[in-house]
Scaffold this motif. Sequence first.
Motif, PDB file in Angstrom:
ATOM      1  N   ASN A 135      66.150  88.909  22.429  1.00 15.94           N
ATOM      2  CA  ASN A 135      66.548  89.921  23.408  1.00 15.94           C
ATOM      3  C   ASN A 135      65.361  90.521  24.148  1.00 15.94           C
ATOM      4  OD1 ASN A 135      69.618  90.509  23.253  1.00 15.94           O
ATOM      5  ND2 ASN A 135      69.027  90.342  21.120  1.00 15.94           N
ATOM      6  N   ALA A 136      64.279  90.827  23.422  1.00  9.89           N
ATOM      7  CA  ALA A 136      63.093  91.386  24.074  1.00  9.89           C
ATOM      8  C   ALA A 136      62.480  90.366  25.026  1.00  9.89           C
ATOM      9  CB  ALA A 136      62.070  91.814  23.017  1.00  9.89           C
ATOM     10  N   GLY A 137      62.390  89.111  24.580  1.00  8.89           N
ATOM     11  CA  GLY A 137      61.841  88.064  25.438  1.00  8.89           C
ATOM     12  C   GLY A 137      62.711  87.804  26.653  1.00  8.89           C
ATOM     13  N   SER A 138      64.025  87.832  26.457  1.00 16.18           N
ATOM     14  CA  SER A 138      64.957  87.618  27.571  1.00 16.18           C
ATOM     15  C   SER A 138      64.818  88.712  28.621  1.00 16.18           C
ATOM     16  CB  SER A 138      66.393  87.567  27.049  1.00 16.18           C
ATOM     17  OG  SER A 138      66.589  86.456  26.199  1.00 16.18           O
ATOM     18  N   ALA A 139      64.636  89.961  28.168  1.00 15.84           N
ATOM     19  CA  ALA A 139      64.465  91.086  29.100  1.00 15.84           C
ATOM     20  C   ALA A 139      63.208  90.900  29.948  1.00 15.84           C
ATOM     21  CB  ALA A 139      64.397  92.404  28.321  1.00 15.84           C
ATOM     22  N   TYR A 168      77.935  76.044  37.405  1.00 18.08           N
ATOM     23  CA  TYR A 168      77.438  77.095  36.511  1.00 18.08           C
ATOM     24  C   TYR A 168      77.976  76.873  35.095  1.00 18.08           C
ATOM     25  CZ  TYR A 168      76.023  79.928  40.588  1.00 18.08           C
ATOM     26  OH  TYR A 168      75.432  80.407  41.727  1.00 18.08           O
ATOM     27  N   GLY A 169      79.259  76.516  35.005  1.00 19.33           N
ATOM     28  CA  GLY A 169      79.884  76.320  33.704  1.00 19.33           C
ATOM     29  C   GLY A 169      79.263  75.175  32.921  1.00 19.33           C
ATOM     30  N   VAL A 170      78.991  74.063  33.616  1.00 17.54           N
ATOM     31  CA  VAL A 170      78.385  72.896  32.956  1.00 17.54           C
ATOM     32  C   VAL A 170      76.969  73.226  32.497  1.00 17.54           C
ATOM     33  CG1 VAL A 170      77.581  70.530  33.290  1.00 17.54           C
ATOM     34  CG2 VAL A 170      79.799  71.229  34.198  1.00 17.54           C
ATOM     35  N   LEU A 171      76.188  73.892  33.349  1.00 15.67           N
ATOM     36  CA  LEU A 171      74.823  74.263  32.972  1.00 15.67           C
ATOM     37  C   LEU A 171      74.826  75.269  31.821  1.00 15.67           C
ATOM     38  CD1 LEU A 171      72.970  74.544  36.402  1.00 15.67           C
ATOM     39  CD2 LEU A 171      72.764  72.763  34.673  1.00 15.67           C
ATOM     40  N   SER A 172      75.775  76.199  31.862  1.00 17.81           N
ATOM     41  CA  SER A 172      75.905  77.154  30.759  1.00 17.81           C
ATOM     42  C   SER A 172      76.186  76.423  29.450  1.00 17.81           C
ATOM     43  CB  SER A 172      77.043  78.141  31.064  1.00 17.81           C
ATOM     44  OG  SER A 172      77.337  78.931  29.927  1.00 17.81           O
ATOM     45  N   SER A 173      77.088  75.460  29.494  1.00 18.68           N
ATOM     46  CA  SER A 173      77.423  74.674  28.310  1.00 18.68           C
ATOM     47  C   SER A 173      76.211  73.920  27.783  1.00 18.68           C
ATOM     48  CB  SER A 173      78.540  73.681  28.634  1.00 18.68           C
ATOM     49  OG  SER A 173      79.702  74.338  29.089  1.00 18.68           O
ATOM     50  N   LEU A 174      75.437  73.345  28.692  1.00 16.83           N
ATOM     51  CA  LEU A 174      74.263  72.573  28.294  1.00 16.83           C
ATOM     52  C   LEU A 174      73.227  73.457  27.599  1.00 16.83           C
ATOM     53  CD1 LEU A 174      72.649  69.938  28.340  1.00 16.83           C
ATOM     54  CD2 LEU A 174      71.815  70.567  30.613  1.00 16.83           C
ATOM     55  N   PHE A 175      72.949  74.628  28.180  1.00 21.11           N
ATOM     56  CA  PHE A 175      71.926  75.491  27.589  1.00 21.11           C
ATOM     57  C   PHE A 175      72.415  76.153  26.304  1.00 21.11           C
ATOM     58  CE2 PHE A 175      70.028  75.022  31.786  1.00 21.11           C
ATOM     59  CZ  PHE A 175      68.684  74.910  31.465  1.00 21.11           C
ATOM     60  N   ILE A 176      73.717  76.391  26.192  1.00 22.35           N
ATOM     61  CA  ILE A 176      74.268  76.890  24.940  1.00 22.35           C
ATOM     62  C   ILE A 176      74.093  75.841  23.845  1.00 22.35           C
ATOM     63  CG2 ILE A 176      76.419  77.474  23.740  1.00 22.35           C
ATOM     64  CD1 ILE A 176      77.327  78.865  26.310  1.00 22.35           C
ATOM     65  N   LYS A 223      54.601  82.415  21.340  1.00 22.95           N
ATOM     66  CA  LYS A 223      54.461  81.106  21.984  1.00 22.95           C
ATOM     67  C   LYS A 223      55.417  80.087  21.367  1.00 22.95           C
ATOM     68  CE  LYS A 223      49.585  81.699  23.285  1.00 22.95           C
ATOM     69  NZ  LYS A 223      48.192  81.239  23.022  1.00 22.95           N
ATOM     70  N   LYS A 224      55.577  80.137  20.047  1.00 21.52           N
ATOM     71  CA  LYS A 224      56.454  79.187  19.365  1.00 21.52           C
ATOM     72  C   LYS A 224      57.931  79.436  19.697  1.00 21.52           C
ATOM     73  CE  LYS A 224      53.318  78.473  15.448  1.00 21.52           C
ATOM     74  NZ  LYS A 224      53.100  78.699  13.995  1.00 21.52           N
ATOM     75  N   LEU A 225      58.246  80.690  20.073  1.00 25.83           N
ATOM     76  CA  LEU A 225      59.636  81.037  20.354  1.00 25.83           C
ATOM     77  C   LEU A 225      59.992  80.950  21.834  1.00 25.83           C
ATOM     78  CD1 LEU A 225      60.123  84.092  17.962  1.00 25.83           C
ATOM     79  CD2 LEU A 225      60.936  81.762  17.630  1.00 25.83           C
ATOM     80  N   ILE A 226      59.024  80.563  22.678  1.00 28.16           N
ATOM     81  CA  ILE A 226      59.288  80.453  24.114  1.00 28.16           C
ATOM     82  C   ILE A 226      60.467  79.523  24.410  1.00 28.16           C
ATOM     83  CG2 ILE A 226      58.378  79.520  26.283  1.00 28.16           C
ATOM     84  CD1 ILE A 226      55.701  80.787  25.622  1.00 28.16           C
ATOM     85  N   PRO A 227      60.568  78.358  23.759  1.00 31.55           N
ATOM     86  CA  PRO A 227      61.708  77.476  24.069  1.00 31.55           C
ATOM     87  C   PRO A 227      63.067  78.116  23.807  1.00 31.55           C
ATOM     88  CG  PRO A 227      60.000  76.256  22.904  1.00 31.55           C
ATOM     89  CD  PRO A 227      59.600  77.696  22.853  1.00 31.55           C
ATOM     90  N   VAL A 228      63.251  78.720  22.640  1.00 31.36           N
ATOM     91  CA  VAL A 228      64.566  79.284  22.305  1.00 31.36           C
ATOM     92  C   VAL A 228      64.873  80.510  23.160  1.00 31.36           C
ATOM     93  CG1 VAL A 228      63.787  80.809  20.431  1.00 31.36           C
ATOM     94  CG2 VAL A 228      66.108  79.882  20.398  1.00 31.36           C
ATOM     95  N   VAL A 229      63.862  81.318  23.478  1.00 27.46           N
ATOM     96  CA  VAL A 229      64.075  82.503  24.313  1.00 27.46           C
ATOM     97  C   VAL A 229      64.414  82.099  25.745  1.00 27.46           C
ATOM     98  CG1 VAL A 229      62.994  84.563  25.298  1.00 27.46           C
ATOM     99  CG2 VAL A 229      62.625  84.006  22.895  1.00 27.46           C
ATOM    100  N   SER A 230      63.687  81.117  26.271  1.00 26.42           N
ATOM    101  CA  SER A 230      63.925  80.651  27.640  1.00 26.42           C
ATOM    102  C   SER A 230      65.308  80.036  27.777  1.00 26.42           C
ATOM    103  CB  SER A 230      62.859  79.618  28.038  1.00 26.42           C
ATOM    104  OG  SER A 230      61.565  80.167  27.953  1.00 26.42           O
ATOM    105  N   VAL A 231      65.665  79.177  26.838  1.00 31.63           N
ATOM    106  CA  VAL A 231      66.982  78.539  26.857  1.00 31.63           C
ATOM    107  C   VAL A 231      68.083  79.589  26.740  1.00 31.63           C
ATOM    108  CG1 VAL A 231      68.528  77.102  25.489  1.00 31.63           C
ATOM    109  CG2 VAL A 231      66.257  76.270  26.061  1.00 31.63           C
ATOM    110  N   LEU A 248      68.234  74.798  18.799  1.00 33.66           N
ATOM    111  CA  LEU A 248      66.897  75.363  18.687  1.00 33.66           C
ATOM    112  C   LEU A 248      66.813  76.509  17.683  1.00 33.66           C
ATOM    113  CD1 LEU A 248      65.673  75.381  22.401  1.00 33.66           C
ATOM    114  CD2 LEU A 248      64.755  74.019  20.521  1.00 33.66           C
ATOM    115  N   ILE A 249      67.923  77.222  17.467  1.00 34.23           N
ATOM    116  CA  ILE A 249      67.911  78.360  16.550  1.00 34.23           C
ATOM    117  C   ILE A 249      67.487  77.932  15.150  1.00 34.23           C
ATOM    118  CG2 ILE A 249      69.418  79.967  15.298  1.00 34.23           C
ATOM    119  CD1 ILE A 249      70.846  80.500  17.902  1.00 34.23           C
ATOM    120  N   LYS A 250      68.039  76.829  14.667  1.00 34.22           N
ATOM    121  CA  LYS A 250      67.705  76.336  13.332  1.00 34.22           C
ATOM    122  C   LYS A 250      66.210  76.087  13.199  1.00 34.22           C
ATOM    123  CE  LYS A 250      71.729  75.383  11.013  1.00 34.22           C
ATOM    124  NZ  LYS A 250      72.023  75.540   9.587  1.00 34.22           N
ATOM    125  N   ASN A 251      65.613  75.574  14.268  1.00 35.37           N
ATOM    126  CA  ASN A 251      64.194  75.249  14.260  1.00 35.37           C
ATOM    127  C   ASN A 251      63.325  76.491  14.421  1.00 35.37           C
ATOM    128  OD1 ASN A 251      62.085  73.226  14.201  1.00 35.37           O
ATOM    129  ND2 ASN A 251      61.781  73.634  16.377  1.00 35.37           N
TER     130      ASN A 251
END
Length: 305
Positions: free
Chosen positions: A202-206, A168-176, A77-85, A182-185
Amino acid sequence: MTVFNPQRLQVVGVVTFYMASALIMVFVNKAVLNSSPDLPLLFLLLQVLIAVILLHASAAVHGDKIKIPKLEMEVAKKLIPVVSVNIIGLVFNTLCLRDVEASFFQIARGLVLPLTIAVSSCYTRSTPSRMVFMAAGIVTLGFMLGVAPSSNSALPVTAIPSTLSLFYGVLSSLFIAFHAVLIKNSLPYCNNSTIELAWWTNAGSAILILPFVILTGEPSKLYSLAQSDNWNWAVFLWGTIVTGIFGFLLCIAGLLSIKITSPITHMFSSAARSVLQTALGVWIFNDILTASRVVSISVILGGTM
């Protein structure tokens, strides 16, 4: 006598490896997407599944150094944000790469650095220095020069990026940018282990992308292509394996890069490979390099230095 700084050498090593893996990923990805443009989500699903398999294989061989995390709902549950992004960013990244030339890809994602600076500043509630503001402004100018309509009437239609591909490129940049912050957190939830975070990511993304693969009908599209004599299945098969392996390596290298540096420094290193990527795009895919694109890439690079 020169004194070597072990920490600096570690940073250089990780960033160099990250850049090399990223370049291989871009060009093999582009080759597969050129041959199978209707299978972007299935292609992405197979990549993250290969990464999960490789993580388990690595843990089986080096169980003392590589630990696969236990399935704990509280951690999930705590990792949902980073996995979703992560997976949303990967989807837009893949769609952008499919629809633009490889040499134009870095221009299409040229707002990664400015957006990372903005997201990082909002998250940390800090004000960037004047030099950082200036760098972001220069990079943004370079992006605008690159996406401005070309006056070259001889440019083929296939070489002109569509508005949707730029979106697509702008949205990709934003989520990157969100992902880098989010990784640091998220690392503390994984015992500060990049391996554990890579597994969860990777498992969550799948899991998250699987329903969309089915809803878009890509498995049936794959079956139809397999029945066709015009489809080169070897490019898709071997491209998936290669990108799966290097995606796994890139995930580890990217996480390490962000762990031992700042998110902004990580994006600086990502942007710096654009010149080599452009040259390889022209050489491998015969991409057309216009004067405006050269100027755009030069300005973007100038802003990152």
